[in-house]
Write an enzyme that holds these catalytic residues in place. Structure first.
Site, mmCIF file in Angstrom:
data_model
loop_
_atom_site.group_PDB
_atom_site.id
_atom_site.type_symbol
_atom_site.label_atom_id
_atom_site.label_comp_id
_atom_site.label_asym_id
_atom_site.label_seq_id
_atom_site.Cartn_x
_atom_site.Cartn_y
_atom_site.Cartn_z
ATOM 1 N N LYS A 208 -26.134 9.016 6.933
ATOM 2 C CA LYS A 208 -26.528 7.455 6.056
ATOM 3 C C LYS A 208 -28.365 7.586 7.850
ATOM 4 C CE LYS A 208 -26.986 2.918 6.132
ATOM 5 N NZ LYS A 208 -26.308 1.315 6.294
ATOM 6 N N LYS A 260 -28.080 9.176 1.945
ATOM 7 C CA LYS A 260 -29.182 8.036 1.831
ATOM 8 C C LYS A 260 -30.067 8.164 3.186
ATOM 9 C CE LYS A 260 -27.820 3.586 1.666
ATOM 10 N NZ LYS A 260 -26.936 1.606 1.759
HETATM 11 C C1 PBG Z 1 -25.498 -1.714 5.337
HETATM 12 C C2 PBG Z 1 -26.248 -1.228 4.469
HETATM 13 C C3 PBG Z 1 -27.712 -0.623 3.955
HETATM 14 C C4 PBG Z 1 -27.964 -0.341 2.929
HETATM 15 C C5 PBG Z 1 -26.660 -0.447 2.330
HETATM 16 N N1 PBG Z 1 -25.258 -0.260 3.151
HETATM 17 C C6 PBG Z 1 -28.958 -1.590 5.429
HETATM 18 C C7 PBG Z 1 -29.118 -0.804 6.779
HETATM 19 O O1 PBG Z 1 -27.802 -0.020 6.903
HETATM 20 O O2 PBG Z 1 -29.970 -1.638 7.193
HETATM 21 C C8 PBG Z 1 -29.622 -0.063 2.610
HETATM 22 C C9 PBG Z 1 -29.466 0.055 1.255
HETATM 23 C C10 PBG Z 1 -30.751 -0.289 0.348
HETATM 24 O O3 PBG Z 1 -31.687 0.128 1.057
HETATM 25 O O4 PBG Z 1 -31.306 -0.151 -0.849
HETATM 26 N N2 PBG Z 1 -24.210 -2.489 5.029
#
Ligand code: PBG
Length: 336
Positions: A208, A260
């Site tokens: 991520k 992601k």
């Molecule tokens: C954190 C989380 C995020 C997203 C999913 N889980 C935000 C981040 O890490 O700032 C992003 C999902 C998206 O942008 O569609 N709980």
């Protein structure tokens, strides 16, 4: 060496593209409604669904509208939803305690869906604190030896464990730790097993990235974050650490690994798909959705077709499951 001139024929790549039937016959990648995971937002203290301005067509849900959209997903052939909680502003605190509370907005929604749909719908829950903390970080804060404010890894993981167990108790089939803390998968696995939830699976957000493509999501959950997550999410410039993170997560007990965002990171996805012995998911994030949607609304691209092409590309690169806010529409298109 082989030379064209050795043969009395000419290779013609266009031969197999002549008719729709031929094209369908030789296609290498097929999307299916069951590939998709629909992320959903459940908000506390609202009495009607609220559209997210930067994500047209995506809503913060009430319990009633949540059940409705899950029914619609199932009818279209989408088997899995991923729930994010949006607590009331006044319920946020430094440790995100509403994330663990049985009567917290997310845990109540999980219980509601489990009661409504049983095992027909695969219920996944986001296992992270950023929606619940008043500072918006994915964990608890501390001051290190040099006076820097940092997210404290191990105490954060302890809270994730309690959160995962609370989600499992409420009825989640899959928990999905998205906070990028070190060791989170192993600790959550142990905590789930100890609490009697050996059958609850873990979707690990393995690779991520600290991505600006998450922008609209922060609107969606009313994030309080100032600053960024670069001390725990990955540097967009790097790919090796994705392989390390993924290997660790698999060793620690991940049932799925995930990349992601998706489209800007297809190279990472392809590498992970090659090495992973467990299913590999990819998350088409809020910014990816918002960009295509906005360009479509301007008449600059064909939104629906471009969206399907993006999803196809994510699958072609190696995703077994795809998180997408477009899941229901995509499934309906595939159903014809
Ligand atoms: C954190 C989380 C995020 C997203 C999913 N889980 C935000 C981040 O890490 O700032 C992003 C999902 C998206 O942008 O569609 N709980």
């Amino acid at each position: 060496m082989w030379r064209m001139a050795d043969y009395d024929l000419i290779r013609r790549p266009r031969r197999l593209r002549q008719t729709p039937a031929l094209r369908e016959f030789v296609t290498e990648t097929r999307l299916h409604p069951a590939d998709f995971i629909l992320p959903l937002f459940i908000a506390d203290g609202i009495d009607a669904p609220r559209e997210i301005p930067s994500m047209p067509g995506v809503y913060q849900h009430t319990p009633e509208s949540l059940v409705e959209i899950c029914r619609e997903a199932l009818d279209a052939g989408v088997k899995c939803v991923d729930l994010f909680g949006v607590p009331r502003e006044e319920d946020k605190d430094a440790t995100g305690s509403v994330a663990v509370a049985e009567d917290g907005v997310l845990n109540r929604a999980i219980a509601l869906l489990r009661k409504e749909f049983g095992d027909e719908l695969i219920i996944m829950a986001d296992t992270c604190l950023d929606e619940f903390t008043d500072h918006g970080h994915c964990g608890v804060l501390t001051t290190d030896a040099h006076g820097r404010e940092v997210v404290d890894n191990d105490p954060t993981v302890e809270i994730y464990c309690d959160m995962a167990v609370a989600q499992a108790r409420a009825g989640a089939h899959i928990v999905s730790p998205s906070g990028m803390m070190d060791g989170q998968i192993e600790q959550i696995r142990r905590a789930l097993d100890r609490a009697g939830f050996a059958d609850v699976a873990i979707m690990a957000y393995s690779a991520k990235y600290a991505s600006k493509f998450f922008g609209p999501f922060r609107d969606a959950v009313g994030s309080s974050l100032k600053g960024d997550r670069r001390t725990y999410q990955q540097d967009p410039a790097n790919v090796r650490e994705s392989l390390l993170e993924t290997e660790l997560d698999i060793a620690e007990g991940a049932d799925f690994v995930m990349v992601k965002p998706a489209l800007p990171y297809l190279d990472v996805l392809a590498k992970i798909a090659e090495m992973s012995p467990v299913p590999v998911a990819a998350y088409q994030v809020s910014g990816e959705y918002a960009m295509l949607n906005a360009a479509g609304q301007n008449g600059w691209i064909d939104y629906e077709e471009t969206m399907m092409e993006a999803l196809m590309s994510i699958k072609r690169a190696g995703a077994d499951q795809i998180f997408t806010y477009y899941a229901i529409e995509a499934a309906k298109r595939l159903n014809g």
